[in-house]
Structures are given as structure tokens and as C-alpha cells.
Design a protein around this motif. Sequence first.
Motif, PDB file in Angstrom:
ATOM      1  N   GLY A  88       0.793  -1.221   0.000  1.00 39.23           N
ATOM      2  CA  GLY A  88       0.000   0.000   0.000  1.00 39.23           C
ATOM      3  C   GLY A  88       0.832   1.282   0.000  1.00 39.23           C
ATOM      4  O   GLY A  88       0.407   2.303  -0.549  1.00 39.23           O
ATOM      5  N   LEU A  89       2.024   1.238   0.609  1.00 36.34           N
ATOM      6  CA  LEU A  89       2.870   2.438   0.583  1.00 36.34           C
ATOM      7  C   LEU A  89       3.162   2.835  -0.869  1.00 36.34           C
ATOM      8  O   LEU A  89       3.176   4.026  -1.212  1.00 36.34           O
ATOM      9  CB  LEU A  89       4.175   2.179   1.361  1.00 36.34           C
ATOM     10  CG  LEU A  89       5.219   3.294   1.300  1.00 36.34           C
ATOM     11  CD1 LEU A  89       4.683   4.598   1.877  1.00 36.34           C
ATOM     12  CD2 LEU A  89       6.497   2.883   2.039  1.00 36.34           C
ATOM     13  N   VAL A 126       0.220   4.667  -2.251  1.00 35.90           N
ATOM     14  CA  VAL A 126       0.090   6.023  -1.704  1.00 35.90           C
ATOM     15  C   VAL A 126       1.164   6.947  -2.289  1.00 35.90           C
ATOM     16  O   VAL A 126       0.859   8.046  -2.763  1.00 35.90           O
ATOM     17  CB  VAL A 126       0.174   5.992  -0.154  1.00 35.90           C
ATOM     18  CG1 VAL A 126       0.239   7.398   0.422  1.00 35.90           C
ATOM     19  CG2 VAL A 126      -1.029   5.245   0.416  1.00 35.90           C
ATOM     20  N   HIS A 163       3.156   4.531   8.248  1.00 40.47           N
ATOM     21  CA  HIS A 163       2.227   3.610   7.576  1.00 40.47           C
ATOM     22  C   HIS A 163       2.213   2.265   8.274  1.00 40.47           C
ATOM     23  O   HIS A 163       1.314   1.470   8.042  1.00 40.47           O
ATOM     24  CB  HIS A 163       2.638   3.401   6.116  1.00 40.47           C
ATOM     25  CG  HIS A 163       2.644   4.659   5.303  1.00 40.47           C
ATOM     26  ND1 HIS A 163       1.684   4.953   4.366  1.00 40.47           N
ATOM     27  CD2 HIS A 163       3.501   5.716   5.306  1.00 40.47           C
ATOM     28  CE1 HIS A 163       1.955   6.118   3.809  1.00 40.47           C
ATOM     29  NE2 HIS A 163       3.049   6.603   4.368  1.00 40.47           N
ATOM     30  N   VAL A 185      -1.956   7.294   8.723  1.00 37.24           N
ATOM     31  CA  VAL A 185      -2.706   7.305   7.471  1.00 37.24           C
ATOM     32  C   VAL A 185      -4.210   7.084   7.661  1.00 37.24           C
ATOM     33  O   VAL A 185      -4.932   6.856   6.698  1.00 37.24           O
ATOM     34  CB  VAL A 185      -2.093   6.309   6.458  1.00 37.24           C
ATOM     35  CG1 VAL A 185      -0.857   6.907   5.819  1.00 37.24           C
ATOM     36  CG2 VAL A 185      -1.745   4.972   7.125  1.00 37.24           C
ATOM     37  N   GLN A 218       0.163  -9.366  10.755  1.00 39.11           N
ATOM     38  CA  GLN A 218      -0.682  -8.157  10.816  1.00 39.11           C
ATOM     39  C   GLN A 218      -2.063  -8.405  10.224  1.00 39.11           C
ATOM     40  O   GLN A 218      -3.073  -7.924  10.736  1.00 39.11           O
ATOM     41  CB  GLN A 218       0.003  -7.023  10.031  1.00 39.11           C
ATOM     42  CG  GLN A 218      -0.888  -5.809   9.800  1.00 39.11           C
ATOM     43  CD  GLN A 218      -0.298  -4.793   8.809  1.00 39.11           C
ATOM     44  OE1 GLN A 218       0.841  -4.914   8.392  1.00 39.11           O
ATOM     45  NE2 GLN A 218      -1.064  -3.802   8.452  1.00 39.11           N
ATOM     46  N   LYS A 219      -2.087  -9.153   9.126  1.00 39.09           N
ATOM     47  CA  LYS A 219      -3.298  -9.233   8.300  1.00 39.09           C
ATOM     48  C   LYS A 219      -4.323 -10.242   8.811  1.00 39.09           C
ATOM     49  O   LYS A 219      -5.403 -10.373   8.235  1.00 39.09           O
ATOM     50  CB  LYS A 219      -2.915  -9.539   6.849  1.00 39.09           C
ATOM     51  CG  LYS A 219      -2.002  -8.478   6.241  1.00 39.09           C
ATOM     52  CD  LYS A 219      -2.728  -7.156   6.055  1.00 39.09           C
ATOM     53  CE  LYS A 219      -1.847  -6.094   5.422  1.00 39.09           C
ATOM     54  NZ  LYS A 219      -2.536  -4.821   5.262  1.00 39.09           N
ATOM     55  N   GLU A 278      -4.446  -2.208  11.445  1.00 42.44           N
ATOM     56  CA  GLU A 278      -4.432  -1.737  10.059  1.00 42.44           C
ATOM     57  C   GLU A 278      -4.326  -0.219  10.028  1.00 42.44           C
ATOM     58  O   GLU A 278      -5.310   0.495  10.208  1.00 42.44           O
ATOM     59  CB  GLU A 278      -5.700  -2.198   9.325  1.00 42.44           C
ATOM     60  CG  GLU A 278      -5.597  -2.137   7.814  1.00 42.44           C
ATOM     61  CD  GLU A 278      -4.476  -3.028   7.270  1.00 42.44           C
ATOM     62  OE1 GLU A 278      -3.408  -2.452   6.939  1.00 42.44           O
ATOM     63  OE2 GLU A 278      -4.651  -4.257   7.205  1.00 42.44           O
ATOM     64  N   PRO A 279      -3.105   0.305   9.819  1.00 41.74           N
ATOM     65  CA  PRO A 279      -2.915   1.764   9.827  1.00 41.74           C
ATOM     66  C   PRO A 279      -3.916   2.493   8.936  1.00 41.74           C
ATOM     67  O   PRO A 279      -4.454   3.532   9.309  1.00 41.74           O
ATOM     68  CB  PRO A 279      -1.482   1.925   9.347  1.00 41.74           C
ATOM     69  CG  PRO A 279      -0.810   0.673   9.840  1.00 41.74           C
ATOM     70  CD  PRO A 279      -1.831  -0.416   9.700  1.00 41.74           C
ATOM     71  N   CYS A 280      -4.178   1.984   7.765  1.00 41.94           N
ATOM     72  CA  CYS A 280      -5.306   2.490   6.964  1.00 41.94           C
ATOM     73  C   CYS A 280      -5.958   1.323   6.249  1.00 41.94           C
ATOM     74  O   CYS A 280      -7.074   0.950   6.526  1.00 41.94           O
ATOM     75  CB  CYS A 280      -4.874   3.555   5.950  1.00 41.94           C
ATOM     76  SG  CYS A 280      -6.310   4.121   5.011  1.00 41.94           S
ATOM     77  N   GLY A 281      -5.213   0.716   5.315  1.00 40.20           N
ATOM     78  CA  GLY A 281      -5.794  -0.320   4.471  1.00 40.20           C
ATOM     79  C   GLY A 281      -6.336   0.328   3.210  1.00 40.20           C
ATOM     80  O   GLY A 281      -7.079   1.320   3.277  1.00 40.20           O
ATOM     81  N   LEU A 282      -5.932  -0.214   2.079  1.00 42.39           N
ATOM     82  CA  LEU A 282      -6.443   0.298   0.803  1.00 42.39           C
ATOM     83  C   LEU A 282      -7.388  -0.702   0.165  1.00 42.39           C
ATOM     84  O   LEU A 282      -8.289  -0.336  -0.579  1.00 42.39           O
ATOM     85  CB  LEU A 282      -5.277   0.559  -0.161  1.00 42.39           C
ATOM     86  CG  LEU A 282      -4.226   1.555   0.330  1.00 42.39           C
ATOM     87  CD1 LEU A 282      -3.085   1.648  -0.668  1.00 42.39           C
ATOM     88  CD2 LEU A 282      -4.854   2.931   0.529  1.00 42.39           C
TER      89      LEU A 282
END
Length: 492
Positions: A24-25, A28, A178, A226, A317-318, A390-394
Motif C-alpha cells: 500500500g505504501l 500512496v 504507515h 494514514v 498483521q493481516k 491496520e494503519p489504513c488499508g487500501l
Amino acid sequence: MPDHKKINVLYLASEADPIIKVGGLGDVAGSLPKALRKLSPAKLGGQSLDVRLVLPFHSVITQKFDNFQLVSSFTVPHPNGGIGSRAFLSYIGDLPVYLIEGYSLLTAPTVYSKDNLRDTRKYTYFSLAVLEFVKSINWHVDILHANDWHTALSVYDLKLRRQQEPFFSNTYSILSMHNMPYMGAESKKVIHDFGLLTCECDHLPDWARTIPLPIGMYAADQLLTVSPNYAKEILTPEYGCGLQDFLVSRKESVAGILNGIDTDDWNPKTDAALLFRYDEDTLETRSLNKTALQDEFSLEKDPQIPLIVLVSRMDQQKGIDIAIEGLRISSNLNFQAIFLGTGDPILEAACRSLEVEFPDRVRAAIRFDLNLSRRMYAGGDLLLIPSRYEPCGLTQMIGMHYGCVPLARATGGLKDTIIDSKNENKNTGFLFNAATPEAFAHTLLRAITIFKDQQKWNQLQKNGMQSDFSWEKSALKYAHLYMDLTGGKNEN
Ligand code: ADP
Ligand code: GLC
């Protein structure tokens, strides 16, 4: 209205789509700087932004592209003598992208590796090269915007140099986080080798004073996450990774700005990877993508069976293990599932085992495959995102934009972006709280029950597809922050 000067923004990242993307980084860093450049001065009270991106010249990039122009040769100081470096220029659309080459970059083949020491050396070099580079082209940076541990030391370098070097006296720094648990490993020796001193900050725990991310957090003028929810979560022991007390001491400088997605790139109406393009008014066309996906994976071609998809890095994490166990205990329900991802071998093996256990309805595609991910967002009914944090998640935003309804854990940015309320007409997905297979299974049952009512399901899809996940609102927030930090600088 006074004449305004341009605010020069240098955005630093380890990856940026389409030059190089791992997660995701990359999305972004490839899309936010472009969105910032699109903001017209009329929207910014007359102020304009000159945003440029800088990346390490990873050797995977050198293999894929060749349209780079040499713009500078310079030396990065090192106690054992300077390191000869070069910078090249390329463009993503009208966004200037600098690529810095030198030292260990050419010999580190991937963006991230399992060799912590090599990665830390590479990114320490890159972080310290950035200020030398901008000096070499005589470009006065107003905002140095670093991202994650890979570039955090540039912010520390700036803090140390800003007092002594007039060239940097008006440069302000932002560090966007992130993924906090990744701080830069085995760094003590590396940073001392580069001549950096242990960071002296009373609020930072001792263990953190030679680690890139915490040092950057200490040095930055502004800290960002994020998503707004993650900005609150990191102030707690559950999510603060041992730095919560330090973060609380800097609470006034911590904020969260929600990520967006590039809606030109992620658009089911124009996506070249899809066999059948569609929008919210042609959802029946969307179902052809589902049949095609079932066919591709040799699954029964039945539109009535909910097709569950997961597109993710395979990382603790996921919460992929939560989903696997949750699906196992839900095996009495009628569903099909396709997993796409790569990473932790244990999680990869767990996906493969589930496939072996349920050969007629589970598939594991253990790889990184951008086109397949698009076909899955366009053909799947339900997108699983059972993250522990999840800092943001896209993926939830991409999924909603493509009519693939997210089932996610209520954490971080997932909670900020998915609506699961008592008012069913407004909902865009399904959220569960406890990070357990049972909570997941309970919510899966809820989702599959609603799936059986096509009218309700279509409403959920349309709500998601109508949500605005474009960058515009968030880009404006970044621009205002840049203006606040630089004090809305006037030409003089
Ligand atoms: P993170 O950055 O933590 O991995 P995000 O949700 O922010 O998670 O972004 C993940 C991005 O990477 C999305 O664009 C997603 O589609 C993509 N992605 C993840 N795994 C794969 C894969 N195996 N193949 C293709 N794309 C992937
Ligand atoms: C990180 C986070 C993810 C976020 C992405 C882009 O990899 O894990 O939540 O969406 O960065 O900011």
C-alpha cells in the motif's frame, strides 16, 4: 491577496507505483504526490505546491525502465570517506521523480529483503543522501515529507543540520507512519557507522534511541498516521509498540489523514485487466467477471454461491490465520474462497492446507499478481480483511469501489472507511471486533445471510461504489498542513 511563493515539497518513499510497488505504501506514494500537484492555487488561497518524489534507485527499477536522465553527482559524507552518489530524473505523469543511486543500492536486488542489516544500510544511506542531493541541485525544500522507517533518518539528519546550515533553516519535516511495528532492525551499528550519534531525547525509551523510526518520530515537526483512528490507537499500549508514552508526550503533533485511492487507476469502468467493465448501474455485467473468475480457478460456475476473496501480504498483521480458521469452522455454509498473497511461509502453507482440505471450493494463489488482484476485486462478492491492526488499508476501499463488499476487523483505518451500522440502507460492509475465528465466523454468517437477499446485497455494493475514496479531500488536508507548517510563506 498577497503574492504567494510556491511551497517546495519533497516526498520520500521506498516504493511508488507504477515505478515500483510492493504494498500500500507504493500505492500512496504513487498517487498522493500526483493528487497534491493537481490542487489548483484557487483551492489553496493562492498558494501553490511544487511536489516532487524521491526514491532509491533499486536495481529492480534499473532492470525495468531506462528513461532516466542524470541530474546530479554528489557525495554523501561517511566517516570512512564520502560515498559517490548520483541522482536521476524521471516522471510519473507530470510528477518529477528523482532516483538516488550509490553505495549498497545496486547490490540489494529487492525493495525489502530478509537481510535486516542490508536493508538498514541501504535505507540509512538513502535517507542521508537526500539532503545532500537537494543541496547539489540547489533546490530549497520547504517540506521534507518522509514515510516509514526507510526514510525516517532524513528527518533526524535535517534536525541536526538545520541549526548549522542556512540552506535548511526554513525546511520543516513531516513523518508519516504507515506501519509502526516496522522500525528498522539491527540499526545501532549501522547508524554509528554512518557517524550518527545516539539520539538524546528523554521521552524516548533507551531501546529506541538508535532505531530509525523512533528517532525520526522524535525529530519530525509533525507526525502523521494514514487514518484518524490509527492516530488515536497508537497512543495506547495495545497499538503503540512501546512508544505510546513518547507519543502521548507529543500528542499535539500527532494527527491522522485518511489515505485515498487513485480512482483513475482503480476504476471498474476502464480497468484494462477486466474482461467485463462495469459501474454501479451495470452490476449484472459485473457478475460475468465472477463467472470468469470461478472458471479461471475451476470452481463451480454458480452465481448463487458467495465467492469470498482475499488479496493481501501474508503477514501476522493481516490476520489471515483468523480467516482460515474462521472459514474452517464455517464449513457448513455454502461458499467458495480464493486467497491471493505472498509473504510468511507459515501463512502461505496454511492457505495451501485449506485448499487441500476443501478442494472443491478453496483456492490459494501464492504470488504477487496485480492483474489477478483486479479480477478478484471485480469478480469476488466478499473481500476478507481480518487484520490484527491496520494503519489504513487500501484493499477495502478498492473492494468497495469495485462492488466487492468488505468483511473486516473493526480496527485502524478499516473502522474509518467501512460502515456497518444499525441503519442497513447506509452500510458498506461488515465489521467484527474480537480478533478471533469465532467473531469472524459469526460475521461471515451475517454476511452470507444478507447475500441471499440480492436486493439488500446490491444496495450494499452500490453504497460502497458511491463512496468517495478519491484523494481530493485528503490531499487538501495535506496541503493545509504544509501551509500551516511553513506559515503560509510569502515571497520576500
Ligand atoms: P499493506 O500496505 O499493509 O500491504 P494495503 O491494503 O494498504 O495493505 O495495500 C495493499 C496493496 O497491495 C493493494 O493495492 C493490494 O491490491 C496490493 N496487494 C497485496 N497483495 C497483493 C498480491 N499478492 N498481488 C497483487 N496485489 C497485492
Ligand atoms: C501500510 C499499512 C496499510 C496502509 C498502507 C498505505 O502498509 O499496513 O494499512 O494502507 O501502509 O498507507
